[in-house]
Design a protein around this motif. Sequence first.
Motif, short mmCIF file in Angstrom:
data_model
loop_
_atom_site.label_atom_id
_atom_site.label_comp_id
_atom_site.label_asym_id
_atom_site.label_seq_id
_atom_site.Cartn_x
_atom_site.Cartn_y
_atom_site.Cartn_z
N GLY A 125 0.81 -1.16 0.15
CA GLY A 125 -0.02 0.16 -0.11
C GLY A 125 0.95 1.35 0.06
N ASN A 145 -5.20 0.52 -4.28
CA ASN A 145 -5.57 0.70 -2.78
C ASN A 145 -6.68 -0.25 -2.28
N CYS A 168 -5.23 -3.54 -1.71
CA CYS A 168 -4.22 -3.66 -0.39
C CYS A 168 -5.18 -3.78 0.76
#
Length: 403
Positions: A296, A367, A370
């Motif tokens: 991330g 994102n 993650c």
Amino acid sequence: MPGERSRRLSKGLILFMATACGMTVANLYYNQPLLADIGRTFDVTAKQVGIISMLTQIGYAAGLFLFVPLGDMREKRQLLCTLLIAVAASLAGVATAQNLLWISVASLLVGITTVIPQMMIPLAAQLAPPAERGKVIGTVMSGLLIGILLARTVSGIVGGTWGWRTMFGIAAGMMIILAVIVRNFLPKSFPQSQLNYKELVLSIGKLIREQRTLREASMIAAMLFGSFSVFWTTLVFYIEGEPYRYGSEIAGLFGLIGVAGALAAPLSGRLSDRFDGKTIIGFAIVIALLSFVCFGLFGNHLWGLILGVFLLDLGVQGGQIANQSRIYSLVPEARSRLNTVYMVSTFLFGSIGSALGSLAWSLWGWNGVCAVGGSMTVIALLIWGWHRIGERRLRSTSNSIGK
């Protein structure tokens, strides 16, 4: 007899079993670096083509439930040869697929029939001396884990050079060759249970109810492998875009990074023989969680991806070995059924992880991937912590009663 176990489980046999596990489990993962290429062939979206990886793992979970219990009541060598022929036919079906439905059904069948490793591992545990069981399981598992990782590397290179169909055709041929070798090299094994198939299947529920360690290990493994699948299903889509612009060949090469983690599997097995496996599992979960933090925060840098892949594979594989060493010591005559519960849970959530990864990528991009993968490792850590608290309470209660 321990001496008989040692004689039959030679170093050469251990190496062969590890190699066979790696060659067969690879069938489940050849498709992951090739999903983008397969999607272009059939003109479908990333979300639609992600179902191929999901169905392969669902099939594997189903095959584990249907076939692995037979390892407690049938001679394993003949059973393994039959399954190898069946998976070869299924792989040929993938190689010749003409549409998304065809390849989805064939991928499901590949998963159902690729359960050979989960019969090999209980067999290795059965043949190993008790004091060396963790070490032997770790060595055989290292072959399986390296097979998982190198499958992506090999399929990325072969698929990128000659096309994805060629990879599955080669895999089908390798399974035929392996069936011949297994028939001539693997020793016969004798059933350890007198139950019939119906009784075996029904006894699985009893094992789940009675074995608290089995429930805990299965839930932790499910979450860890789910997070593993979240990452590997979506990696190829991520690195095709900015800032990388890599193809399937490079996506496959990331599997080489994880081999370093797989090589630590025998060490994890040795540690499980000597120390508290529950502590090792806790460390493994934390390592896997750190990998998603790395993805991330630093996933847009190549070094960040490389470090994250190493941490993810090290954490997931270390936890897997420690968990299996624990469950195989519970009920020796039911190792195949214990492995069924453990692996069905693992790959069921692996398929869920593949689906969630594809969905997260479609909705929220990297994102989201993650966040989903990291959340699954957090759940694994909570399960581990909850059971540690429960054990301390039980010990405290027992001590109070004793006084």
